[in-house]
Scaffold this active site. Structure first.
Site, PDB file in Angstrom:
ATOM      1  N   GLY A 189      49.949  34.171  39.325  1.00  0.00           N
ATOM      2  CA  GLY A 189      51.171  33.507  39.017  1.00  0.00           C
ATOM      3  C   GLY A 189      52.039  34.507  38.245  1.00  0.00           C
ATOM      4  O   GLY A 189      53.259  34.391  38.433  1.00  0.00           O
ATOM      5  N   GLU A 221      43.882  36.037  43.152  1.00  0.00           N
ATOM      6  CA  GLU A 221      43.478  34.552  43.275  1.00  0.00           C
ATOM      7  C   GLU A 221      42.099  34.409  44.252  1.00  0.00           C
ATOM      8  O   GLU A 221      41.401  33.495  44.111  1.00  0.00           O
ATOM      9  CB  GLU A 221      44.502  33.637  43.896  1.00  0.00           C
ATOM     10  N   ALA A 233      48.108  32.209  36.237  1.00  0.00           N
ATOM     11  CA  ALA A 233      48.174  30.937  35.887  1.00  0.00           C
ATOM     12  C   ALA A 233      46.870  30.586  35.031  1.00  0.00           C
ATOM     13  O   ALA A 233      46.219  31.515  35.132  1.00  0.00           O
ATOM     14  CB  ALA A 233      48.076  29.931  37.093  1.00  0.00           C
ATOM     15  N   GLU A 258      53.891  36.540  40.750  1.00  0.00           N
ATOM     16  CA  GLU A 258      54.786  35.806  41.327  1.00  0.00           C
ATOM     17  C   GLU A 258      55.951  35.508  40.595  1.00  0.00           C
ATOM     18  O   GLU A 258      57.112  35.062  41.191  1.00  0.00           O
ATOM     19  CB  GLU A 258      53.909  34.465  41.787  1.00  0.00           C
TER      20      GLU A 258
HETATM   21  N1  CO8 Z   1      43.918  32.178  32.496  1.00  0.00           N
HETATM   22  C1  CO8 Z   1      43.454  31.883  31.169  1.00  0.00           C
HETATM   23  N2  CO8 Z   1      43.017  32.809  30.240  1.00  0.00           N
HETATM   24  C2  CO8 Z   1      43.130  34.134  30.817  1.00  0.00           C
HETATM   25  C3  CO8 Z   1      43.759  34.653  31.980  1.00  0.00           C
HETATM   26  C4  CO8 Z   1      44.208  33.515  32.807  1.00  0.00           C
HETATM   27  N3  CO8 Z   1      44.534  33.908  33.922  1.00  0.00           N
HETATM   28  N4  CO8 Z   1      43.745  35.723  31.796  1.00  0.00           N
HETATM   29  C5  CO8 Z   1      43.256  36.285  30.659  1.00  0.00           C
HETATM   30  N5  CO8 Z   1      42.989  35.345  30.156  1.00  0.00           N
HETATM   31  C6  CO8 Z   1      42.369  34.940  28.633  1.00  0.00           C
HETATM   32  C7  CO8 Z   1      40.820  35.541  28.894  1.00  0.00           C
HETATM   33  O1  CO8 Z   1      40.075  34.409  29.292  1.00  0.00           O
HETATM   34  C8  CO8 Z   1      40.525  36.008  27.303  1.00  0.00           C
HETATM   35  O2  CO8 Z   1      40.587  34.896  26.337  1.00  0.00           O
HETATM   36  P1  CO8 Z   1      39.345  34.826  25.584  1.00  0.00           P
HETATM   37  O3  CO8 Z   1      39.457  35.889  24.698  1.00  0.00           O
HETATM   38  O4  CO8 Z   1      39.391  33.503  24.834  1.00  0.00           O
HETATM   39  O5  CO8 Z   1      37.906  34.781  26.238  1.00  0.00           O
HETATM   40  C9  CO8 Z   1      41.828  36.575  26.985  1.00  0.00           C
HETATM   41  O6  CO8 Z   1      42.828  36.154  27.878  1.00  0.00           O
HETATM   42  C10 CO8 Z   1      41.936  37.969  27.115  1.00  0.00           C
HETATM   43  O7  CO8 Z   1      41.526  38.391  28.500  1.00  0.00           O
HETATM   44  P2  CO8 Z   1      40.308  39.368  28.816  1.00  0.00           P
HETATM   45  O8  CO8 Z   1      39.083  39.532  27.805  1.00  0.00           O
HETATM   46  O9  CO8 Z   1      39.691  39.120  30.132  1.00  0.00           O
HETATM   47  O10 CO8 Z   1      41.064  40.786  28.647  1.00  0.00           O
HETATM   48  P3  CO8 Z   1      40.663  42.071  29.391  1.00  0.00           P
HETATM   49  O11 CO8 Z   1      41.577  43.143  28.918  1.00  0.00           O
HETATM   50  O12 CO8 Z   1      39.075  42.434  29.628  1.00  0.00           O
HETATM   51  O13 CO8 Z   1      40.949  41.841  31.196  1.00  0.00           O
HETATM   52  C11 CO8 Z   1      42.447  40.792  32.726  1.00  0.00           C
HETATM   53  C12 CO8 Z   1      42.339  41.403  31.443  1.00  0.00           C
HETATM   54  C13 CO8 Z   1      41.965  41.821  33.996  1.00  0.00           C
HETATM   55  C14 CO8 Z   1      43.899  40.579  33.143  1.00  0.00           C
HETATM   56  C15 CO8 Z   1      41.449  40.025  32.778  1.00  0.00           C
HETATM   57  O14 CO8 Z   1      41.640  38.837  31.851  1.00  0.00           O
HETATM   58  C16 CO8 Z   1      41.637  38.965  34.208  1.00  0.00           C
HETATM   59  O15 CO8 Z   1      41.111  39.308  35.141  1.00  0.00           O
HETATM   60  N6  CO8 Z   1      42.472  37.782  33.887  1.00  0.00           N
HETATM   61  C17 CO8 Z   1      42.503  36.807  35.147  1.00  0.00           C
HETATM   62  C18 CO8 Z   1      43.575  37.244  36.165  1.00  0.00           C
HETATM   63  C19 CO8 Z   1      43.640  36.294  37.396  1.00  0.00           C
HETATM   64  O16 CO8 Z   1      42.569  35.987  38.118  1.00  0.00           O
HETATM   65  N7  CO8 Z   1      44.830  35.890  37.649  1.00  0.00           N
HETATM   66  C20 CO8 Z   1      45.104  34.915  38.708  1.00  0.00           C
HETATM   67  C21 CO8 Z   1      44.926  33.469  37.809  1.00  0.00           C
HETATM   68  S1  CO8 Z   1      45.042  32.168  39.382  1.00  0.00           S
HETATM   69  C22 CO8 Z   1      46.951  32.168  39.660  1.00  0.00           C
HETATM   70  O17 CO8 Z   1      47.516  32.787  38.806  1.00  0.00           O
HETATM   71  C23 CO8 Z   1      47.206  31.165  40.505  1.00  0.00           C
HETATM   72  C24 CO8 Z   1      48.717  31.213  40.720  1.00  0.00           C
HETATM   73  C25 CO8 Z   1      49.155  30.214  41.547  1.00  0.00           C
HETATM   74  C26 CO8 Z   1      49.236  28.651  40.675  1.00  0.00           C
HETATM   75  C27 CO8 Z   1      50.253  27.897  41.400  1.00  0.00           C
HETATM   76  C28 CO8 Z   1      49.884  26.300  40.760  1.00  0.00           C
HETATM   77  C29 CO8 Z   1      49.933  25.487  41.850  1.00  0.00           C
END
Ligand code: CO8
Length: 258
Positions: A109, A132, A65, A112
């Site tokens: 998400g 998460e 998400a 999921e």
């Molecule tokens: N949300 C927003 N932006 C994101 C997300 C995300 N989940 N993941 C990546 N991005 C963005 C980064 O911020 C970055 O943007 P910017 O260049 O502007 O800084 C761009 O995408 C590229 O990402 P990275 O530079 O981090 O790329 P890497 O190759 O270094 O890393 C990863 C890739 C490992 C995937 C890393 O981006 C990461 O850890 N992302 C977050 C993963 C995460 O924590 N996901 C869970 C999110 S919470 C969730 O999903 C809850 C679900 C339930 C929701 C229900 C609603 C009720």
């Protein structure tokens, strides 16, 4: 319909929906979830579509998400909006089969969302996870329930509590995905599977999908009864006559969805 966060291509009875927010690794925001629900509803209603493939990019199916969109929300906000609740229900309400074709990250998400589809084919570079916990929250659109049913309590619990990722080999070994293919072949393989499904009787396909999904919702005896009644109901269709006659006459069946 034109979408901003995804693309839809329809070819040979298969709708290929690609999530398209490359700047955020296809993170799921409200607009994307709304558009995905609309695209699936449209595909479900379109007579030319008989199977759906949902995919992302080579690097990410979806990295979860959208954390930027969620970060400032309060309990009252997410409770009253029922954030993504209705949108996920639209995915599971889709009657035509949906294959998730996952390359790269399927996290939070994103994992999921893949699990809410009917089955997952993944590329060898796929990484699944429920990280998460690292954000001080838990899965919110099915992760604790669906991942546990797919891979069992021990692995699911470890993934939810530590946030560790699962690679494609482990995902196949533990039953999360139906199979792993080389990254370059992901879309051709997923589309070929979708085309194979598209050739079948749509009535039998929908009944099979409903019956398998029933296994997650009910007791064994209720599920067996549901299956048996629907098996019997197939004998009211022309497609059953055609399928069995074609076998006996050593020819390809011509299903008409009747
Ligand atoms: N949300 C927003 N932006 C994101 C997300 C995300 N989940 N993941 C990546 N991005 C963005 C980064 O911020 C970055 O943007 P910017 O260049 O502007 O800084 C761009 O995408 C590229 O990402 P990275 O530079 O981090 O790329 P890497 O190759 O270094 O890393 C990863 C890739 C490992 C995937 C890393 O981006 C990461 O850890 N992302 C977050 C993963 C995460 O924590 N996901 C869970 C999110 S919470 C969730 O999903 C809850 C679900 C339930 C929701 C229900 C609603 C009720």
């Amino acid at each position: 319909m034109a979408y901003q966060t995804l693309t839809v291509e329809i070819d040979d009875n298969v709708a290929l929906i690609r999530l398209n927010r490359p700047e955020a690794l296809n993170a799921l925001n409200s607009q994307l979830m709304q558009e995905l629900g609309d695209a699936l509803t449209e595909a479900d209603r379109n007579e030319k579509v008989r199977c759906i493939v949902l995919t992302g990019s080579d690097k990410a199916f979806a990295a979860g998400a959208d954390i930027k969109e969620m970060s400032s929300k309060s309990f009252v906000d997410v409770y009253t909006e029922n954030l993504f609740g209705d949108e996920v229900d639209r995915i599971t309400a889709t009657r035509k089969p949906i294959i998730a074709a996952v390359a790269g990250y399927a996290l939070g998400g994103g994992c999921e969302l893949a699990m809410a589809c009917d089955f997952i084919i993944c590329a060898d570079n796929a990484k699944f996870g429920q990280p998460e916990i690292n954000l001080g929250v838990i899965a919110g659109i099915g992760g604790t329930q669906r991942l546990t049913r797919f891979v069992g309590k021990s692995k699911s619990m470890e993934m939810h509590l530590t946030g560790r990722f699962m690679d494609s080999a482990e995902a196949e070994r533990s039953g999360l995905v139906s199979r792993v293919v080389p990254a370059a072949k992901l879309i051709p393989e997923a589309v070929a599977a979708a085309r194979k499904i598209a050739e079948k009787s749509q009535i039998a396909v929908m009944a099979a999908k409903e019956a398998v999904n029933r296994a997650y919702e009910t007791t064994l005896s209720e599920g067996l009864l549901f299956e048996r009644r629907n098996f019997q109901a197939m004998f009211a269709t022309e497609d059953q006559k055609e399928g069995m006659s074609a076998f006996l006459e050593k020819r390809e069946p011509q299903f008409r969805d009747r």
